[in-house]
Design a protein around this motif. Structure first.
Motif, short mmCIF file in Angstrom:
data_model
loop_
_atom_site.label_atom_id
_atom_site.label_comp_id
_atom_site.label_asym_id
_atom_site.label_seq_id
_atom_site.Cartn_x
_atom_site.Cartn_y
_atom_site.Cartn_z
N PHE A 1 -43.70 10.65 -2.32
CA PHE A 1 -43.96 10.55 -3.75
C PHE A 1 -43.56 11.87 -4.41
CE2 PHE A 1 -47.66 8.77 -1.39
CZ PHE A 1 -47.20 7.47 -1.36
N GLY A 2 -43.11 11.79 -5.63
CA GLY A 2 -42.87 13.00 -6.40
C GLY A 2 -41.75 13.87 -5.84
N GLN A 3 -41.87 15.15 -6.13
CA GLN A 3 -40.81 16.10 -5.87
C GLN A 3 -40.59 16.37 -4.37
OE1 GLN A 3 -40.27 17.18 -9.15
NE2 GLN A 3 -38.25 17.98 -8.64
N ALA A 4 -39.32 16.41 -3.97
CA ALA A 4 -38.98 16.91 -2.65
C ALA A 4 -38.67 18.38 -2.80
CB ALA A 4 -37.78 16.16 -2.09
N THR A 5 -39.46 19.23 -2.16
CA THR A 5 -39.29 20.68 -2.34
C THR A 5 -38.35 21.23 -1.28
OG1 THR A 5 -41.65 20.56 -2.75
CG2 THR A 5 -40.64 22.72 -2.91
N TRP A 6 -37.34 21.95 -1.72
CA TRP A 6 -36.39 22.55 -0.79
C TRP A 6 -37.08 23.67 -0.02
CZ3 TRP A 6 -31.58 21.42 0.87
CH2 TRP A 6 -30.91 22.40 1.61
N ILE A 7 -37.06 23.61 1.30
CA ILE A 7 -37.70 24.67 2.08
C ILE A 7 -36.74 25.24 3.12
CG2 ILE A 7 -40.10 23.94 1.78
CD1 ILE A 7 -39.84 22.56 4.52
N GLY A 8 -35.45 24.98 2.94
CA GLY A 8 -34.46 25.55 3.85
C GLY A 8 -34.64 25.03 5.27
N THR A 9 -34.56 25.92 6.23
CA THR A 9 -34.58 25.49 7.63
C THR A 9 -35.99 25.51 8.22
OG1 THR A 9 -34.14 27.75 8.31
CG2 THR A 9 -32.24 26.30 8.08
N GLU A 10 -36.99 25.56 7.38
CA GLU A 10 -38.37 25.67 7.86
C GLU A 10 -38.74 24.55 8.84
OE1 GLU A 10 -42.50 25.61 5.67
OE2 GLU A 10 -41.17 27.10 4.75
N ASN A 11 -38.34 23.31 8.48
CA ASN A 11 -38.63 22.18 9.37
C ASN A 11 -38.04 22.40 10.75
OD1 ASN A 11 -40.07 20.64 7.54
ND2 ASN A 11 -38.20 19.74 6.67
N PHE A 12 -36.82 22.93 10.78
CA PHE A 12 -36.14 23.09 12.06
C PHE A 12 -36.77 24.21 12.88
CE2 PHE A 12 -33.27 20.90 9.27
CZ PHE A 12 -32.82 19.86 10.07
N GLN A 13 -37.26 25.23 12.16
CA GLN A 13 -37.96 26.30 12.88
C GLN A 13 -39.24 25.76 13.51
OE1 GLN A 13 -38.31 29.27 9.84
NE2 GLN A 13 -36.12 29.67 9.91
N TYR B 1 -40.25 16.54 7.48
CA TYR B 1 -40.22 16.88 8.89
C TYR B 1 -39.65 15.72 9.70
CZ TYR B 1 -41.91 19.12 13.17
OH TYR B 1 -42.00 19.73 14.39
N ALA B 2 -40.06 14.49 9.35
CA ALA B 2 -39.52 13.32 10.04
C ALA B 2 -38.01 13.27 9.91
CB ALA B 2 -40.14 12.05 9.47
N SER B 3 -37.50 13.61 8.71
CA SER B 3 -36.05 13.61 8.51
C SER B 3 -35.38 14.66 9.39
CB SER B 3 -35.73 13.89 7.04
OG SER B 3 -36.36 12.96 6.22
N ALA B 4 -36.04 15.81 9.53
CA ALA B 4 -35.46 16.86 10.37
C ALA B 4 -35.34 16.37 11.82
CB ALA B 4 -36.32 18.13 10.31
N VAL B 5 -36.37 15.68 12.31
CA VAL B 5 -36.29 15.14 13.68
C VAL B 5 -35.16 14.12 13.77
CG1 VAL B 5 -37.54 13.97 15.52
CG2 VAL B 5 -38.77 15.48 13.98
N ALA B 6 -35.02 13.30 12.71
CA ALA B 6 -33.95 12.31 12.71
C ALA B 6 -32.58 12.98 12.76
CB ALA B 6 -34.05 11.43 11.47
N ILE B 7 -32.46 14.13 12.08
CA ILE B 7 -31.17 14.83 12.11
C ILE B 7 -30.87 15.31 13.52
CG2 ILE B 7 -29.98 16.91 11.30
CD1 ILE B 7 -31.42 16.50 8.61
N LEU C 1 -33.02 15.52 2.85
CA LEU C 1 -34.48 15.55 2.95
C LEU C 1 -34.96 16.38 4.15
CD1 LEU C 1 -35.41 11.86 2.02
CD2 LEU C 1 -35.80 13.92 0.66
N GLY C 2 -34.12 16.48 5.17
CA GLY C 2 -34.48 17.26 6.35
C GLY C 2 -34.75 18.72 6.02
N PHE C 3 -34.22 19.16 4.88
CA PHE C 3 -34.41 20.56 4.48
C PHE C 3 -35.46 20.68 3.37
CE2 PHE C 3 -30.25 20.17 6.32
CZ PHE C 3 -30.17 21.28 7.14
N THR C 4 -36.27 19.63 3.23
CA THR C 4 -37.27 19.68 2.18
C THR C 4 -38.64 19.34 2.74
OG1 THR C 4 -37.16 17.31 1.65
CG2 THR C 4 -35.59 18.76 0.53
N SER C 5 -39.63 19.50 1.91
CA SER C 5 -40.96 19.00 2.21
C SER C 5 -41.20 17.85 1.24
CB SER C 5 -41.97 20.14 1.99
OG SER C 5 -43.26 19.61 1.87
N TRP C 6 -41.44 16.67 1.78
CA TRP C 6 -41.52 15.49 0.91
C TRP C 6 -42.54 14.51 1.46
CZ3 TRP C 6 -38.56 10.41 0.87
CH2 TRP C 6 -38.65 9.78 -0.38
N ASN C 7 -43.44 14.01 0.60
CA ASN C 7 -44.46 13.06 1.07
C ASN C 7 -44.18 11.65 0.57
OD1 ASN C 7 -45.12 13.23 -1.60
ND2 ASN C 7 -47.22 13.91 -1.31
#
Lengths: 294, 312, 452
Positions: free
Chosen positions: B66-78, B284-290, B58-64
């Protein structure tokens, strides 16, 4: 340690004896005084809890703080049983704490033997995976876990908390470290005597780990007893609420029955304090090693 | 089954008769090892490991949520690189950990040594030392906040009494809020780690102390030459748990300062919670957790290696 | 043999891990297809519904033991619709969003759920977690306040049943002791500041040193809510142009410095409650939401609050020009339908939403002291008929007449902006930064981290 000091009449320095004893006595008094003062300071929040539990709601928080409740509302300790399902909450919490503790001690210490006393490829990596999950904050993977639990049909049952807490990496880690301090020679000797690994665990290692098991029991029990977020997410029906969740039902959107919350908190601390007081007897140096070197 | 058997000859064409028993022993050991671990592992893997692995995804996705988790690569980390609030939280977390870890380690070990005696009443004092850990955290926060109150609090009144004219504002000041939280954190955790040390102290054979005493070693010597080395597995355990728990500090901050004043005590765990459950940015929260996970992992691996080296 | 077993064991663990992972991943990536699981939550009622008669709906509420509104709505509706049963499920009031989010994500949420904070509405709506209820909206009275906030691109997704607004509460006894005139409904913020300071001085002169002129709770909304409602130009909030908040902060800090209200640090370090401060006569005035009316009355009854002569007035205004129709802020509470609801229950759920916005429901709510979204004379009569309510005209005027702006203007970024502003609030009120610097810092943070 004190008994050791007294046991030493054979020391070849009899001259020291009176001075030593005087010093120990003075030292002991100083020790007790220090401990008593520290204890009073440490207990302050608990004392405040007890005092607040005897106040009315709006007196709990005020400036300056009222150290002597006026009037003393003893009724809080009666009201809490009639105003709420305190008995149900205590029962649920007890069921959870006991079940989780038993499972955690059994599976945890069993797995710990695998990590501490057997060797196989990938063992250390697997162990790191265990520790690694401790390093992830629960609120970050709470939703995926909740979805999983719902799919397994566990949410809104006591099983959810049991499943959640009973297999935690903490117990495995704790027991593994303790087993490592038990000499390998002991296991070797048992192997030569023809015991299987399971036999070694059951007959030798497990019985020797009294203090570690006592620690694990105490900590698991306390953690399950005081767990708030887990039950909050998984236990929704009032009949399966634990005490920590139940106490929150004294909070409504625009008001809170602070005095009752404190009353409930005091009641909920007492069982653990009692268990601790009994359980800590396992921490007297020497018990564990008595059988070890004999 | 077939995979390891096929792999082995290819990897090592060396004398087969010698290897076979070793190979069998290895498999046997693995079987035994796994049978010990399996009961716990099954529960652990399905209920903890899987959700954690999903979090990594999930750290590499955009997810609210509900519904689809969209893969966005390393965007969260950037995004993390330029996120100043994240930097503040990261700094505060390190600040808390750097002070809290050695302080708690020292005090809890000291307490364990002090209370590891067969004196009358020790059971009572051990229970008292453990009390902060079992007392409701809300009560703890309330009482400590009152003690820290800048004008009416006991602590500042004492400080003024001993002649400090300008005592700190503690939880109402951006500079002193973190020290205040650390003090309470240490006070709360000391009994917990004391208990772990107490268990470790039990594993030290009393004969070793006897022998040292006969050799004429004084208290300090005995501590350095007997207690500390024998306590090593426990110390390792305590250090790792204390480190991870310090980096993960959450509930205490939440009830004491809620990250304030401003962002003076905002820590990573709390940032994760805010981003997830308040702003519904679970990717984004998952990215911080990672990131938090990686920090803990690096520190743990270092501790693991130091421990291994000392073991030899 | 033994090897075989070993391999089985060795494979079993990873296999179970993979299976579990697949389970969750499918859930994370296919929220809409999760209807199947929610239907077995209500399977016991499924058969009955199919037979055409009795329907059981589940509804998410909170703190049921102390919050009568959900039971009141359910009972009122069930009395009129005997074939429909409403089961209210209990959530934790402080963690409602966390719990309902988990439930929705896992597909186990109730059929109807409450949108507790308007601010989270965009998330639920964009996440596809609210059913189109435009047909309900078309049926209900146009007097229902705040309905427009639940409309996106012409489609309504939730129906409000309560709409709290903020009033100025005052303790007439303390005003009398201090020899100061009680609010007359024409106050500006300057009048308010003056009164706070006069009452404090008057009480001290009369020998009452326990009470102050005003109590301002530690929440950010006690400053920012008014700034957003009265000081904001068009859309400035959502663009993070927050300079308009500075004067509101300066006033609050001035009252604090002068000593006419308790200092922010004292509130947070002593965990002061507004119920305790106003209810036990520690303050002569307090701005607070309309929910406090019911809280105060029940606290007087339980003995937690003292009984004194009280009333509420419109909140102070920027200028007297708006005194005819005073501007305050508030927060509506609404209910919406979970799209995962069983097909057969949809019409019953819609009937319930129609009911909660009706006059019958409004009167039922007013009788337990709650401010309904629909206000008219009948509702006001029900409200002021309660024992212990003030009887003066100004209190009734404050209840019936006001323009309610939103506490936090609505947009997808609102939760993020509010977090930043929450940090700014504690920094400014604790005196760590000046209002100018604190707001400037918050604006910078919001622009770089929240707005893209």
């Amino acid at each position: 340690m004190a008994t050791l000091t007294l046991e030493r009449p054979t020391t070849p320095r009899p001259l020291n004896r009176p001075r030593r004893r005087g010093r120990t006595l003075a030292g002991r008094i100083a020790l007790y005084v220090t401990l008593a003062i520290a204890a009073a300071a440490i207990m302050l929040p608990f004392v405040w809890m007890v005092i607040s539990s005897l106040k009315t709601n709006n007196q709990v928080f005020s400036i300056p703080i009222q150290w002597i409740p006026d009037p003393v509302v003893w009724e809080n300790y009666l009201d809490i049983w009639t105003k709420s399902d305190m008995a149900t909450w205590l029962r649920n919490t007890l069921i959870l704490s006991v079940t989780v503790t038993c499972l955690q001690v059994l599976t945890g210490s069993f797995a710990a033997y695998g990590f501490a006393k057997t060797r196989f490829p990938g063992r250390d990596v697997l162990f790191l995976a265990y520790i690694g999950t401790i390093a992830v904050p629960w609120q970050a993977y709470m939703i995926p876990q909740f979805i999983l639990m719902s799919r397994l049909g566990l949410n809104n049952t006591l099983w959810a908390i049991i499943a959640l807490q009973a297999f935690s990496a903490f117990g495995v880690f704790l027991m593994k470290q303790y087993y490592e301090s038990i000499p390998d020679e002991l296991c070797e000797a048992a192997r030569i005597d023809g015991l299987t690994e399971y036999g070694i665990w059951r007959r030798i290692v497990f019985p020797l780990s009294g203090p570690a098991i006592a620690t694990l029991v105490l900590l698991t029990f306390v953690n399950t007893w005081n767990d708030y977020l887990g039950p909050l997410i998984y236990l929704r029906s009032p009949e399966i609420w634990t005490i920590q969740i139940g106490l929150k039902s004294f909070v409504s959107q625009y008001n809170a029955e602070y005095a009752l919350i404190m009353t409930g908190s005091v009641i909920s601390v007492l069982p653990i304090a009692l268990i601790f007081l009994l359980g800590q007897r396992y921490f007297v140096q020497g018990i564990a090693t008595a059988g070890l070197k004999g | 089954m077939a995979v390891p058997v096929l792999e082995k000859p290819a990897a090592a064409p060396a004398p087969p008769p010698r290897r076979k028993p070793g190979q069998r022993l290895k498999v046997r050991n693995a079987v035994i090892g796994w049978t010990f671990i399996l009961p716990n592992f099954l529960g652990f893997a399905t209920l903890t490991l899987v959700p954690v692995l999903i979090l990594m995804y999930l750290g590499f996705t955009s997810w609210n949520a509900f519904g689809q988790a969209t893969w966005i690569g390393t965007e969260n980390f950037q995004r993390l690189i330029t996120d100043k609030t994240f930097h503040t939280a990261l700094f505060n977390t390190f600040y808390y950990a750097a002070v809290h870890i050695p302080l708690t380690l020292g005090i809890s070990l000291g307490l364990a040594l002090l209370l590891n005696r067969k004196l009358r009443g020790m059971g009572f004092f051990r229970t008292v030392a453990f009390f902060p850990y079992i007392t409701s955290i809300v009560a703890i926060a309330v009482v400590w906040n009152m003690l820290f109150s800048p004008d009416s609090g006991v602590i500042n009144q004492f400080l003024m009494w001993i002649g400090i004219d300008n005592p700190p504002g503690w939880t109402t000041s951006t500079d002193w809020a973190m020290p205040a939280v650390i003090i309470v954190g240490t006070w709360r955790d000391m009994g917990y780690y004391m208990l772990l040390f107490l268990a470790g102290l039990q594993a030290i054979p009393g004969e070793l102390y006897e022998a040292a005493r006969v050799d004429g070693a004084n208290g300090l010597r005995r501590f350095l030459n007997v207690t500390l080395p024998c306590l090593r597995p426990t110390t390792f355990f305590v250090t790792v748990m204390l480190t991870i728990n310090s980096f993960k500090i959450f509930d205490l901050i939440l009830v004491m300062t809620d990250g304030g004043p401003g962002t003076a005590t905002l820590v990573l765990s709390q940032y994760i919670y805010r981003k997830g459950f308040e702003e519904y940015d679970f990717g984004y929260a998952s990215a911080v957790a990672i990131v938090l996970f990686l920090i803990c992992l690096v520190v743990t691996i270092v501790q693991f290696m130091v421990n291994k080296r000392r073991e030899r | 043999m033994r090897r075989d077993l070993a391999m089985k064991r060795r494979l079993m663990a990873p296999a179970s891990v993979l299976a579990a992972a697949a389970l969750v991943l499918s859930a994370c990536s296919g929220g809409d297809s999760s209807t199947s699981t929610s239907s077995d939550a209500g399977s016991d009622t499924g058969n009955d519904a199919a037979s055409g008669e009795a329907v059981t709906l589940t509804l998410a509420g909170w703190s049921l033991a102390t919050t009568p509104e959900f039971e009141a709505l359910a009972d009122g509706f069930m009395a009129a619709n005997p074939n429909i049963t409403i089961d209210v499920e209990d959530y934790d009031v402080n963690n409602y969003e966390t719990q309902i989010t988990a439930d929705l994500a896992a597909g186990v949420a109730p059929d109807i759920y409450t949108v507790k904070q308007l601010m989270t509405f965009p998330t639920f709506q964009e996440g596809g977690q609210l059913m189109d209820v435009s047909d309900v909206a078309a049926e209900i009275s146009p007097d229902v306040a705040t309905l427009e906030h639940y409309e996106v691109d012409g489609i309504t997704y939730a129906v409000p049943y309560r709409a709290d607004a903020w009033y100025l509460y005052y303790n007439a006894d303390l005003f009398e002791t201090a020899g100061v005139e009680i609010p007359d409904g024409q106050w500006t913020w300057e009048d308010f500041d003056q009164a706070a300071s006069d009452v404090t001085a008057g009480l001290a002169a009369a020998g009452n040193t326990d009470a102050l002129g005003n109590y301002q709770h530690s929440w950010a909304s006690t400053v920012q809510g008014f700034a957003n409602a009265q000081g904001q130009g068009d859309g400035e909030f959502l663009e993070a142009e927050w300079d308009y908040m500075v004067p509101f902060y300066e006033e609050a800090l001035a009252r604090q410095a002068e000593g006419s209200q308790v200092d922010f640090g004292a509130i947070t370090t002593n965990s002061l409650t507004y119920q305790g401060q106003f209810g036990t006569q520690k303050a002569a005035m307090m701005v607070m939401g309309s929910w406090y009316v019911a809280t105060y009355l029940s606290q007087v009854e339980s003995g937690d609050a003292e009984s004194f002569s009280w009333g509420f007035a419109p909140v102070p205004q920027q200028t007297t020009e708006t005194a005819e129709n005073p501007v305050t802020f508030g927060s509506p509470t609404a209910m919406g339908i979970n799209p995962a609801i069983d097909e057969s229950k949809v019409s019953a759920a819609k009937a319930f939403l129609t009911y909660i916005a009706s006059e019958d429901a409004a009167i039922a709510l007013a009788e337990i002291g709650i401010t309904p979204a629909l206000t008219n004379d009948a509702v006001a009569d029900a409200m002021f008929a309660k024992d212990g309510m003030p009887t003066d005209d100004l209190s009734r005027f404050a209840f019936t007449t006001h323009q309610t702006a939103l506490e936090v203007p609505l947009g997808t970024d609102s939760p993020g902006l509010q977090t930043v502003l929450g940090d700014a609030h504690t920094a400014i009120m604790s005196g760590s930064v000046s209002p100018q610097d604190g707001i400037a810092e918050a604006m910078e943070r919001a622009k770089s981290e929240v707005l893209d």
